[in-house]
Write a protein that holds these residues in place. Structure first.
Motif, PDB file in Angstrom:
ATOM      1  N   ASP A  23      -1.161   5.024 -17.655  1.00 30.51           N
ATOM      2  CA  ASP A  23      -1.189   5.612 -16.323  1.00 30.51           C
ATOM      3  C   ASP A  23      -2.473   5.248 -15.577  1.00 30.51           C
ATOM      4  O   ASP A  23      -2.706   5.732 -14.485  1.00 30.51           O
ATOM      5  N   GLN A  24      -3.288   4.433 -16.188  1.00 25.59           N
ATOM      6  CA  GLN A  24      -4.550   4.068 -15.562  1.00 25.59           C
ATOM      7  C   GLN A  24      -4.354   2.977 -14.529  1.00 25.59           C
ATOM      8  O   GLN A  24      -3.477   2.138 -14.637  1.00 25.59           O
ATOM      9  N   ILE A  25      -5.209   2.994 -13.540  1.00 27.97           N
ATOM     10  CA  ILE A  25      -5.223   1.933 -12.550  1.00 27.97           C
ATOM     11  C   ILE A  25      -5.753   0.669 -13.235  1.00 27.97           C
ATOM     12  O   ILE A  25      -6.540   0.768 -14.167  1.00 27.97           O
ATOM     13  N   GLN A  26      -5.317  -0.473 -12.829  1.00 30.04           N
ATOM     14  CA  GLN A  26      -5.694  -1.724 -13.471  1.00 30.04           C
ATOM     15  C   GLN A  26      -6.346  -2.634 -12.439  1.00 30.04           C
ATOM     16  O   GLN A  26      -5.755  -2.899 -11.400  1.00 30.04           O
ATOM     17  N   ILE A  27      -7.552  -3.110 -12.721  1.00 31.44           N
ATOM     18  CA  ILE A  27      -8.269  -3.981 -11.787  1.00 31.44           C
ATOM     19  C   ILE A  27      -8.639  -5.285 -12.488  1.00 31.44           C
ATOM     20  O   ILE A  27      -9.224  -5.273 -13.567  1.00 31.44           O
ATOM     21  N   VAL A  28      -8.278  -6.391 -11.867  1.00 33.37           N
ATOM     22  CA  VAL A  28      -8.672  -7.714 -12.340  1.00 33.37           C
ATOM     23  C   VAL A  28      -9.419  -8.374 -11.188  1.00 33.37           C
ATOM     24  O   VAL A  28      -8.951  -8.378 -10.061  1.00 33.37           O
ATOM     25  N   GLU A  29     -10.591  -8.890 -11.497  1.00 33.62           N
ATOM     26  CA  GLU A  29     -11.404  -9.543 -10.481  1.00 33.62           C
ATOM     27  C   GLU A  29     -11.477 -11.026 -10.823  1.00 33.62           C
ATOM     28  O   GLU A  29     -11.670 -11.383 -11.984  1.00 33.62           O
ATOM     29  N   PHE A  30     -11.297 -11.881  -9.820  1.00 39.88           N
ATOM     30  CA  PHE A  30     -11.371 -13.314 -10.093  1.00 39.88           C
ATOM     31  C   PHE A  30     -12.011 -14.062  -8.942  1.00 39.88           C
ATOM     32  O   PHE A  30     -12.067 -13.580  -7.821  1.00 39.88           O
ATOM     33  N   GLU A  31     -12.515 -15.244  -9.292  1.00 44.06           N
ATOM     34  CA  GLU A  31     -13.187 -16.106  -8.326  1.00 44.06           C
ATOM     35  C   GLU A  31     -12.314 -17.331  -8.102  1.00 44.06           C
ATOM     36  O   GLU A  31     -11.900 -17.992  -9.057  1.00 44.06           O
ATOM     37  N   ILE A  32     -12.026 -17.610  -6.847  1.00 45.99           N
ATOM     38  CA  ILE A  32     -11.237 -18.794  -6.523  1.00 45.99           C
ATOM     39  C   ILE A  32     -12.111 -20.020  -6.792  1.00 45.99           C
ATOM     40  O   ILE A  32     -13.258 -20.076  -6.363  1.00 45.99           O
ATOM     41  N   LEU A  83      -3.663  -3.164  -9.666  1.00 46.27           N
ATOM     42  CA  LEU A  83      -2.335  -2.638  -9.946  1.00 46.27           C
ATOM     43  C   LEU A  83      -2.425  -1.141  -9.693  1.00 46.27           C
ATOM     44  O   LEU A  83      -3.161  -0.426 -10.358  1.00 46.27           O
ATOM     45  N   LEU A  84      -1.713  -0.690  -8.678  1.00 42.18           N
ATOM     46  CA  LEU A  84      -1.875   0.681  -8.212  1.00 42.18           C
ATOM     47  C   LEU A  84      -1.138   1.686  -9.072  1.00 42.18           C
ATOM     48  O   LEU A  84      -0.049   1.429  -9.573  1.00 42.18           O
ATOM     49  N   PRO A  90      -6.569   5.085  -5.068  1.00 44.81           N
ATOM     50  CA  PRO A  90      -7.246   6.384  -5.196  1.00 44.81           C
ATOM     51  C   PRO A  90      -8.529   6.428  -4.370  1.00 44.81           C
ATOM     52  O   PRO A  90      -9.113   5.381  -4.063  1.00 44.81           O
ATOM     53  N   ASP A  91      -8.949   7.619  -4.038  1.00 48.77           N
ATOM     54  CA  ASP A  91     -10.169   7.793  -3.251  1.00 48.77           C
ATOM     55  C   ASP A  91     -11.407   7.315  -4.005  1.00 48.77           C
ATOM     56  O   ASP A  91     -12.356   6.842  -3.417  1.00 48.77           O
ATOM     57  N   TYR A  96     -13.275   3.397 -11.452  1.00 51.93           N
ATOM     58  CA  TYR A  96     -12.436   2.669 -12.389  1.00 51.93           C
ATOM     59  C   TYR A  96     -13.112   1.368 -12.795  1.00 51.93           C
ATOM     60  O   TYR A  96     -13.569   0.615 -11.937  1.00 51.93           O
ATOM     61  N   PRO A  97     -13.172   1.079 -14.084  1.00 54.71           N
ATOM     62  CA  PRO A  97     -13.798  -0.175 -14.512  1.00 54.71           C
ATOM     63  C   PRO A  97     -12.896  -1.368 -14.214  1.00 54.71           C
ATOM     64  O   PRO A  97     -11.678  -1.239 -14.145  1.00 54.71           O
TER      65      PRO A  97
END
Length: 127
Positions: A23-32, A83-84, A90-91, A96-97
């Motif tokens: 149920d956690q939010i999912q964050i992926v960060e990438f560099e083009i 991924l929401l 969320p506020d 979130y890591p």
């Protein structure tokens, strides 16, 4: 857009949003423009994320047929793909890591940390 229509770099990024089903939010960060080789010798693979991969991810996020909701934020060549949870941002998003980072800066920090650990381990053995 079907999964098979995605570019390889887009699949690499999107797979990270699917690796942790919770149920956690999912964050992926990438560099083009990012390109890096991962894995152990003999089992190596390259992750390359170019402009066409970004466009592929963007189209997939907009047309997603799998029911998941994404938000993308781009600042120059750094992109956050989120991924929401329950379809909304969320506020307290900063709490979130980031689950996975495909960025040169992150790879360099990881390399420096590994070298530091190795040097510390060697120093302990010498004592």
């Amino acid at each position: 857009m079907e999964w098979n229509d995605l570019t390889e770099g887009a699949k690499a990024v999107l797979e990270q949003t699917r690796n942790m089903k919770s149920d956690q939010i999912q964050i992926v960060e990438f560099e083009i423009g990012f390109e890096h080789q991962y894995g152990e010798p003999g089992h190596e693979y390259t992750v390359s994320i170019q402009e066409e991969d970004y466009q592929s991810i963007k189209q997939f996020a907009e047309e997603n047929e799998y029911g998941e909701k994404y938000h993308m934020a781009r600042n120059k060549d750094i992109v956050k793909l989120i991924l929401l949870e329950k379809g909304k941002i969320p506020d307290n998003l900063s709490e979130y890591p980031v689950f996975r980072q495909y960025k040169y800066e992150y790879v360099q920090k990881q390399k420096e940390a590994e070298e530091k650990e190795k040097a510390e381990a060697e120093a302990e053995q010498d004592e």
